[in-house]
Design a protein around this motif. Sequence first.
Motif, mmCIF file in Angstrom:
data_model
loop_
_atom_site.group_PDB
_atom_site.id
_atom_site.type_symbol
_atom_site.label_atom_id
_atom_site.label_comp_id
_atom_site.label_asym_id
_atom_site.label_seq_id
_atom_site.Cartn_x
_atom_site.Cartn_y
_atom_site.Cartn_z
ATOM 1 N N GLU A 459 -17.797 -4.202 -14.768
ATOM 2 C CA GLU A 459 -18.339 -2.948 -14.254
ATOM 3 C C GLU A 459 -18.587 -3.041 -12.752
ATOM 4 O OE1 GLU A 459 -18.301 -0.404 -16.074
ATOM 5 O OE2 GLU A 459 -18.035 -1.330 -18.031
ATOM 6 N N ARG A 460 -19.017 -4.213 -12.288
ATOM 7 C CA ARG A 460 -19.237 -4.368 -10.841
ATOM 8 C C ARG A 460 -17.927 -4.399 -10.073
ATOM 9 N NH1 ARG A 460 -22.466 -8.615 -12.572
ATOM 10 N NH2 ARG A 460 -21.110 -10.138 -11.544
ATOM 11 N N LYS A 461 -16.903 -4.967 -10.675
ATOM 12 C CA LYS A 461 -15.634 -5.156 -9.971
ATOM 13 C C LYS A 461 -14.738 -3.917 -9.994
ATOM 14 C CE LYS A 461 -16.084 -9.602 -8.930
ATOM 15 N NZ LYS A 461 -15.960 -10.154 -7.569
ATOM 16 N N LEU A 462 -14.923 -3.039 -10.968
ATOM 17 C CA LEU A 462 -14.009 -1.906 -11.128
ATOM 18 C C LEU A 462 -13.816 -1.091 -9.849
ATOM 19 C CD1 LEU A 462 -14.585 -0.402 -14.690
ATOM 20 C CD2 LEU A 462 -12.462 -1.254 -13.712
ATOM 21 N N PRO A 463 -14.891 -0.766 -9.113
ATOM 22 C CA PRO A 463 -14.666 0.028 -7.898
ATOM 23 C C PRO A 463 -13.794 -0.675 -6.856
ATOM 24 C CG PRO A 463 -16.981 0.086 -8.545
ATOM 25 C CD PRO A 463 -16.330 -0.975 -9.373
ATOM 26 N N GLU A 464 -13.713 -2.013 -6.931
ATOM 27 C CA GLU A 464 -12.942 -2.768 -5.948
ATOM 28 C C GLU A 464 -11.472 -2.921 -6.342
ATOM 29 O OE1 GLU A 464 -14.828 -6.541 -5.489
ATOM 30 O OE2 GLU A 464 -16.845 -5.683 -5.393
ATOM 31 N N LEU A 465 -11.154 -2.658 -7.610
ATOM 32 C CA LEU A 465 -9.788 -2.867 -8.066
ATOM 33 C C LEU A 465 -8.854 -1.823 -7.456
ATOM 34 C CD1 LEU A 465 -10.259 -3.736 -11.851
ATOM 35 C CD2 LEU A 465 -10.079 -5.289 -9.902
ATOM 36 N N SER A 466 -7.772 -2.271 -6.913
ATOM 37 C CA SER A 466 -6.814 -1.375 -6.265
ATOM 38 C C SER A 466 -5.559 -1.275 -7.114
ATOM 39 C CB SER A 466 -6.471 -1.897 -4.867
ATOM 40 O OG SER A 466 -5.553 -1.055 -4.224
ATOM 41 N N PHE A 467 -5.457 -0.172 -7.837
ATOM 42 C CA PHE A 467 -4.290 0.041 -8.683
ATOM 43 C C PHE A 467 -3.112 0.502 -7.835
ATOM 44 C CE2 PHE A 467 -7.869 0.601 -11.597
ATOM 45 C CZ PHE A 467 -7.499 -0.255 -12.611
ATOM 46 N N ARG A 468 -1.944 0.040 -8.181
ATOM 47 C CA ARG A 468 -0.746 0.372 -7.425
ATOM 48 C C ARG A 468 -0.419 1.853 -7.553
ATOM 49 N NH1 ARG A 468 4.977 -2.842 -8.366
ATOM 50 N NH2 ARG A 468 6.374 -1.383 -7.279
ATOM 51 N N GLN A 469 -0.038 2.465 -6.444
ATOM 52 C CA GLN A 469 0.282 3.882 -6.423
ATOM 53 C C GLN A 469 1.797 4.084 -6.263
ATOM 54 O OE1 GLN A 469 -2.274 6.134 -6.899
ATOM 55 N NE2 GLN A 469 -3.507 4.271 -7.152
ATOM 56 N N LEU A 470 2.257 5.252 -6.698
ATOM 57 C CA LEU A 470 3.657 5.604 -6.496
ATOM 58 C C LEU A 470 3.946 5.770 -5.013
ATOM 59 C CD1 LEU A 470 4.182 8.276 -9.273
ATOM 60 C CD2 LEU A 470 5.392 6.107 -9.088
ATOM 61 N N GLY A 471 5.095 5.258 -4.581
ATOM 62 C CA GLY A 471 5.515 5.392 -3.194
ATOM 63 C C GLY A 471 6.942 5.884 -3.113
ATOM 64 N N PRO A 472 7.454 6.040 -1.888
ATOM 65 C CA PRO A 472 8.823 6.546 -1.713
ATOM 66 C C PRO A 472 9.866 5.719 -2.462
ATOM 67 C CG PRO A 472 7.650 6.529 0.378
ATOM 68 C CD PRO A 472 6.767 5.829 -0.603
ATOM 69 N N ALA A 473 9.688 4.393 -2.500
ATOM 70 C CA ALA A 473 10.682 3.554 -3.180
ATOM 71 C C ALA A 473 10.748 3.878 -4.665
ATOM 72 C CB ALA A 473 10.353 2.074 -2.970
ATOM 73 N N GLU A 474 9.587 4.154 -5.273
ATOM 74 C CA GLU A 474 9.567 4.450 -6.705
ATOM 75 C C GLU A 474 10.232 5.800 -6.989
ATOM 76 O OE1 GLU A 474 7.671 1.154 -6.009
ATOM 77 O OE2 GLU A 474 6.676 2.960 -5.230
ATOM 78 N N TYR A 475 10.012 6.779 -6.112
ATOM 79 C CA TYR A 475 10.676 8.064 -6.313
ATOM 80 C C TYR A 475 12.190 7.924 -6.142
ATOM 81 C CZ TYR A 475 6.258 10.513 -6.577
ATOM 82 O OH TYR A 475 5.031 10.960 -6.984
ATOM 83 N N ALA A 476 12.604 7.092 -5.179
ATOM 84 C CA ALA A 476 14.032 6.842 -5.013
ATOM 85 C C ALA A 476 14.598 6.150 -6.244
ATOM 86 C CB ALA A 476 14.264 5.985 -3.772
ATOM 87 N N ALA A 477 13.849 5.172 -6.765
ATOM 88 C CA ALA A 477 14.294 4.470 -7.968
ATOM 89 C C ALA A 477 14.420 5.438 -9.137
ATOM 90 C CB ALA A 477 13.317 3.343 -8.306
ATOM 91 N N ALA A 478 13.449 6.344 -9.266
ATOM 92 C CA ALA A 478 13.504 7.318 -10.356
ATOM 93 C C ALA A 478 14.725 8.214 -10.220
ATOM 94 C CB ALA A 478 12.228 8.155 -10.367
ATOM 95 N N ALA A 479 15.011 8.648 -8.987
ATOM 96 C CA ALA A 479 16.177 9.509 -8.771
ATOM 97 C C ALA A 479 17.461 8.788 -9.111
ATOM 98 C CB ALA A 479 16.201 9.987 -7.320
ATOM 99 N N LEU A 480 17.584 7.557 -8.678
ATOM 100 C CA LEU A 480 18.803 6.795 -8.948
ATOM 101 C C LEU A 480 18.954 6.492 -10.435
ATOM 102 C CD1 LEU A 480 18.644 4.407 -5.875
ATOM 103 C CD2 LEU A 480 20.262 6.278 -6.233
#
Length: 686
Positions: A459-480
């Motif tokens: 519970e203390r650590k959750l606010p510090e966790l940085s989940f990966r976000q979608l970026g341009p490379a992922e949208y390009a990968a999805a398109a391809l």
Amino acid sequence: MTPLFDTVLVANRGEIACRVIRTLRALGIRSVAVYSVADAGARHVREADEALCIGPAAASESYLNIDAVLAACRESGAQAVHPGYGFLSENLAFAQALADAGITFIGPNIEALNVMGDKIRSKNHVAAAGVPVVPGIAEPGLSDADLIAAASDIGYPLLIKPSAGGGGKGMHAVWSPEELPATLATARRVAASSFGDDTLFLERLVSTPRHIEVQILGDNYGNVIHLGERECSLQRRHQKVIEEAPSPLLESLGDGGATRERIGAAACAAAASVNYTGAGTVEFLVSNDNPEEFFFMEMNTRLQVEHPVTELVVLADGRPLDLVAWQLRIAAGEKLTVAQSGIELAGHAVEARVYSENPAQGFLPSAGAVALLDESVASRDGVRVDSSLLPGLEISANYDPMLAKVIAWGADRAQALARLDAALRDYVVLGVPTNVEYLRLLLADPDVQAGRLDTNLIERKLPELSFRQLGPAEYAAAALCARGPVDGSADTPWSRTDGWRLGDPAPWRVSCAGPGRTDVVTVSGTLGSGVVRVSLAGGTTGHPARLEGLHDNVMTLLWDGEPRQYRAVLQDGAVVLGSGGWTARIPVLTREEATARMLAGIDHEDAAADPEVRSPMPGTVTVVNVKTGDRVEAGTVLLAVEAMKMEHQLTAALPGTVHLGVTVGALVKADQIVATIEPSEGENIA
């Protein structure tokens, strides 16, 4: 080898049913699975020698239906029943019904179930046997007024606990007297709906607590031994997430194992006090500040979810140990053939629970079909996978969200943690959101790496966790992926959908649905070499990209000169990507869908307050606090939806008049509108 029983029915589902069936097969015992209508295609159904349907999807009408399970025993000729964990595993009426039918219950005796199945009774019972317990009040029949009166003597903070049930469900921490009345009401409601018993008791909330449990085995001849301890302090909302054996806390004491022997002896005393038979676990609360002091919490009269870490580190007279096999042997009347002196711990093991949930979105339960599965990490040295998954398996919201467990052994804790992280990195489940990325983030935390654990750490650590976000490379990968072969099909001009033609290739565009917006990916050139241009919320960026490979659901994309690899699959009009435990679902829109989203204003900033109240997950409406026509304020709790053992409260985003669309017991889908708020005249929802 002569079978201990000819036929054993497994009265459970999921990964534990598969786990039990595996041992039954190894012992030459015929296995019988039971399943609900929703589980007709489940893995445990396929792996058993025989499978019988026992009712509809609702657990109360199938897996919890004692009469249906008994009928399956009679039909299959089962001589014994293994209950797994959860469901009927600690149900006194079920054990008695089996005994009356002359069928062996592969679990403890009636006395143990009766005493240890009630937290108040068990706490008072073991205290009389000399086992230390947490200070508090634990008496049957206490009213809210009784508990409020006693709370001041116990002192704050304190913990409300239901007498029935387990797994942390229904437990609530209270930090001040003002919170207690409302929290008691919530705790009673959850206890009554979950366990059919709203009896509550109070305990002192131990600061910086560690959750350490001891595995025991007892036979029918008075022999009881312990198999060392497990550290289960990494929890979220009292639900265990990562477990390990042995405990890094006890390992660090430098007392030659004296505390381990003391806590093990206390566990054996608790078990012996009820003439315990079979495998069981005694759970203790240990103060991080004073680790030599421990308190009895409860006894689980069954196999635990985390039993594999014990199996991986315990040697019994120099040989590996199978707890399910010992359950069968003891139930068949055999004596324990190993003494306490024959138990030794070798190495370290850590287990991570894989859940169908979305940690980046508040741990909402998730459902759907498994579009791509790769559990080949189970073949690695020191890695074990206990799983219920199959390609194409439909994950239902009717049951617990745990899908699998990934367990790693190492010669020491550092190696075990490293092996587990590597296994999770390469463990692939696409099509239904999971918590694998979250598990890896936890394992990488410096406090977890150092063994500085307590039950509040997550519970203390959750606010510090940085989940990966979608970026341009992922949208390009999805398109391809959307335009190229991802299933190993032949790469010919006639099978491609990349705009191939005689002469120069035509550029093409793919519209992808991002969070609250529509993103357009424009590709010029060919799949083998080209420029990918990604338009994200109005900003256009050109990136040189090269599709290095796209086959057998593995995609390698050279992005800005750096290779990126994804696991990819097409599912229901979307591209699902996975990389290193992270997954994302990117819907690919038709021209009509993209236009409709644009006209609906999806690409613009959302209003600050939404009059439509939507369920964030599929589930069942458990509580409705208002009625149509009621005037509500912003923040008013309207109703609650429960799925996979999680209750989510839905609130009004603005003041106004409520209009309900559901009633208690209604089944709702994710994103379904369950209520609307009509603003009063003069109020602005923007």
